[in-house]
Design a protein around this motif. Structure first.
Motif, PDB file in Angstrom:
ATOM      1  N   THR A  37      -4.869   0.723  11.595  1.00 44.73           N
ATOM      2  CA  THR A  37      -5.029   0.521  13.036  1.00 44.73           C
ATOM      3  C   THR A  37      -3.816   1.116  13.750  1.00 44.73           C
ATOM      4  OG1 THR A  37      -3.848  -1.586  13.084  1.00 44.73           O
ATOM      5  CG2 THR A  37      -6.227  -1.667  12.611  1.00 44.73           C
ATOM      6  N   GLU A  38      -3.913   1.146  15.070  1.00 34.56           N
ATOM      7  CA  GLU A  38      -2.794   1.637  15.873  1.00 34.56           C
ATOM      8  C   GLU A  38      -1.543   0.778  15.626  1.00 34.56           C
ATOM      9  OE1 GLU A  38      -1.795   2.275  20.599  1.00 34.56           O
ATOM     10  OE2 GLU A  38      -3.881   2.284  19.926  1.00 34.56           O
ATOM     11  N   ASP A  39      -1.737  -0.524  15.526  1.00 27.97           N
ATOM     12  CA  ASP A  39      -0.605  -1.418  15.243  1.00 27.97           C
ATOM     13  C   ASP A  39      -0.017  -1.170  13.857  1.00 27.97           C
ATOM     14  OD1 ASP A  39      -0.794  -2.622  17.729  1.00 27.97           O
ATOM     15  OD2 ASP A  39      -2.019  -4.287  16.995  1.00 27.97           O
ATOM     16  N   ASP A  40      -0.878  -0.898  12.875  1.00 31.27           N
ATOM     17  CA  ASP A  40      -0.397  -0.583  11.524  1.00 31.27           C
ATOM     18  C   ASP A  40       0.486   0.659  11.533  1.00 31.27           C
ATOM     19  OD1 ASP A  40      -1.886  -2.696  10.418  1.00 31.27           O
ATOM     20  OD2 ASP A  40      -3.582  -1.377   9.893  1.00 31.27           O
ATOM     21  N   VAL A  41       0.021   1.686  12.231  1.00 33.84           N
ATOM     22  CA  VAL A  41       0.779   2.937  12.294  1.00 33.84           C
ATOM     23  C   VAL A  41       2.116   2.711  12.996  1.00 33.84           C
ATOM     24  CG1 VAL A  41       0.814   5.307  13.166  1.00 33.84           C
ATOM     25  CG2 VAL A  41      -1.280   4.385  12.167  1.00 33.84           C
ATOM     26  N   ALA A  42       2.106   1.947  14.066  1.00 36.19           N
ATOM     27  CA  ALA A  42       3.358   1.650  14.778  1.00 36.19           C
ATOM     28  C   ALA A  42       4.329   0.911  13.870  1.00 36.19           C
ATOM     29  CB  ALA A  42       3.063   0.839  16.037  1.00 36.19           C
ATOM     30  N   GLN A  43       3.829  -0.045  13.091  1.00 36.11           N
ATOM     31  CA  GLN A  43       4.696  -0.791  12.172  1.00 36.11           C
ATOM     32  C   GLN A  43       5.226   0.113  11.065  1.00 36.11           C
ATOM     33  OE1 GLN A  43       5.890  -4.017  12.417  1.00 36.11           O
ATOM     34  NE2 GLN A  43       7.205  -3.181  10.826  1.00 36.11           N
ATOM     35  N   LYS A  44       4.378   0.954  10.498  1.00 40.11           N
ATOM     36  CA  LYS A  44       4.818   1.883   9.453  1.00 40.11           C
ATOM     37  C   LYS A  44       5.863   2.845   9.999  1.00 40.11           C
ATOM     38  CE  LYS A  44       2.025   0.357   6.290  1.00 40.11           C
ATOM     39  NZ  LYS A  44       2.558  -0.636   5.375  1.00 40.11           N
ATOM     40  N   ALA A  45       5.653   3.334  11.208  1.00 38.27           N
ATOM     41  CA  ALA A  45       6.616   4.254  11.819  1.00 38.27           C
ATOM     42  C   ALA A  45       7.961   3.561  12.000  1.00 38.27           C
ATOM     43  CB  ALA A  45       6.086   4.767  13.161  1.00 38.27           C
ATOM     44  N   GLU A  46       7.951   2.311  12.415  1.00 35.76           N
ATOM     45  CA  GLU A  46       9.204   1.568  12.581  1.00 35.76           C
ATOM     46  C   GLU A  46       9.875   1.312  11.227  1.00 35.76           C
ATOM     47  OE1 GLU A  46      12.405   0.053  14.457  1.00 35.76           O
ATOM     48  OE2 GLU A  46      10.756   1.159  15.345  1.00 35.76           O
ATOM     49  N   ASP A  47       9.085   1.029  10.204  1.00 36.04           N
ATOM     50  CA  ASP A  47       9.627   0.841   8.853  1.00 36.04           C
ATOM     51  C   ASP A  47      10.307   2.117   8.359  1.00 36.04           C
ATOM     52  OD1 ASP A  47       8.583  -1.735   8.881  1.00 36.04           O
ATOM     53  OD2 ASP A  47       6.859  -1.229   7.610  1.00 36.04           O
ATOM     54  N   VAL A  48       9.647   3.250   8.570  1.00 38.47           N
ATOM     55  CA  VAL A  48      10.222   4.527   8.154  1.00 38.47           C
ATOM     56  C   VAL A  48      11.498   4.805   8.947  1.00 38.47           C
ATOM     57  CG1 VAL A  48       9.864   7.033   8.085  1.00 38.47           C
ATOM     58  CG2 VAL A  48       8.028   5.488   7.368  1.00 38.47           C
ATOM     59  N   PHE A  49      11.464   4.551  10.256  1.00 36.43           N
ATOM     60  CA  PHE A  49      12.654   4.769  11.072  1.00 36.43           C
ATOM     61  C   PHE A  49      13.828   3.939  10.566  1.00 36.43           C
ATOM     62  CE2 PHE A  49      15.551   3.501  14.427  1.00 36.43           C
ATOM     63  CZ  PHE A  49      16.017   4.745  14.830  1.00 36.43           C
ATOM     64  N   ARG A  50      13.592   2.664  10.267  1.00 36.06           N
ATOM     65  CA  ARG A  50      14.685   1.804   9.773  1.00 36.06           C
ATOM     66  C   ARG A  50      15.256   2.345   8.470  1.00 36.06           C
ATOM     67  NH1 ARG A  50      11.472  -2.611  11.562  1.00 36.06           N
ATOM     68  NH2 ARG A  50      10.786  -2.968   9.435  1.00 36.06           N
ATOM     69  N   HIS A  51      14.388   2.846   7.594  1.00 35.32           N
ATOM     70  CA  HIS A  51      14.873   3.436   6.342  1.00 35.32           C
ATOM     71  C   HIS A  51      15.735   4.669   6.622  1.00 35.32           C
ATOM     72  CE1 HIS A  51      15.135   5.079   2.356  1.00 35.32           C
ATOM     73  NE2 HIS A  51      14.653   6.205   2.823  1.00 35.32           N
ATOM     74  N   VAL A  52      15.239   5.555   7.459  1.00 37.00           N
ATOM     75  CA  VAL A  52      15.986   6.771   7.791  1.00 37.00           C
ATOM     76  C   VAL A  52      17.317   6.403   8.453  1.00 37.00           C
ATOM     77  CG1 VAL A  52      15.980   8.830   9.273  1.00 37.00           C
ATOM     78  CG2 VAL A  52      13.957   8.256   7.922  1.00 37.00           C
ATOM     79  N   PHE A  53      17.294   5.430   9.335  1.00 39.50           N
ATOM     80  CA  PHE A  53      18.508   5.000  10.027  1.00 39.50           C
ATOM     81  C   PHE A  53      19.571   4.542   9.027  1.00 39.50           C
ATOM     82  CE2 PHE A  53      21.219   2.132  12.451  1.00 39.50           C
ATOM     83  CZ  PHE A  53      21.402   2.835  13.631  1.00 39.50           C
ATOM     84  N   ARG A  54      19.157   3.790   8.012  1.00 41.36           N
ATOM     85  CA  ARG A  54      20.107   3.297   7.008  1.00 41.36           C
ATOM     86  C   ARG A  54      20.510   4.371   6.003  1.00 41.36           C
ATOM     87  NH1 ARG A  54      16.716  -1.419   7.060  1.00 41.36           N
ATOM     88  NH2 ARG A  54      15.579  -0.510   5.329  1.00 41.36           N
ATOM     89  N   ALA A  55      19.562   5.146   5.554  1.00 38.86           N
ATOM     90  CA  ALA A  55      19.817   6.085   4.452  1.00 38.86           C
ATOM     91  C   ALA A  55      20.443   7.397   4.884  1.00 38.86           C
ATOM     92  CB  ALA A  55      18.506   6.378   3.718  1.00 38.86           C
ATOM     93  N   TYR A  56      20.332   7.739   6.157  1.00 40.41           N
ATOM     94  CA  TYR A  56      20.826   9.037   6.622  1.00 40.41           C
ATOM     95  C   TYR A  56      21.766   8.899   7.815  1.00 40.41           C
ATOM     96  CZ  TYR A  56      17.345  10.877   3.491  1.00 40.41           C
ATOM     97  OH  TYR A  56      16.623  11.154   2.377  1.00 40.41           O
ATOM     98  N   PRO A  57      22.922   8.263   7.598  1.00 41.52           N
ATOM     99  CA  PRO A  57      23.874   8.197   8.713  1.00 41.52           C
ATOM    100  C   PRO A  57      24.389   9.576   9.077  1.00 41.52           C
ATOM    101  CG  PRO A  57      24.891   7.401   6.705  1.00 41.52           C
ATOM    102  CD  PRO A  57      23.437   7.639   6.400  1.00 41.52           C
TER     103      PRO A  57
END
Length: 72
Positions: A46-66
């Protein structure tokens, strides 16, 4: 998606501290997940699922790629 982020968005000095660059990273991730060619299957997410997945990916990138290359 990661190649695009590394080649473009994550090369900006101190990208995590700059709101516009953080937003650009979020948009790149969301657009990738919504894309017909590269995105998640529309019949399974769903649209909400995609938004949550996008936020999960962003948090990973934020932590892993300073910075690029990543120290992790």
């Amino acid at each position: 998606m990661l190649k695009t982020l590394k080649d473009e968005k994550l090369r900006v000095d101190q990208w995590r501290e700059k709101e516009t660059t953080r937003d650009a990273v979020r948009v790149t991730i969301r657009d990738f997940l919504w894309s017909d060619e590269t995105g998640l299957p529309v019949d399974l997410y769903t649209e909400d699922d995609v938004a949550q997945k996008a936020e999960d990916v962003f948090r990973h990138v934020f932590r892993a790629y300073p910075k690029v290359p990543s120290p992790y």
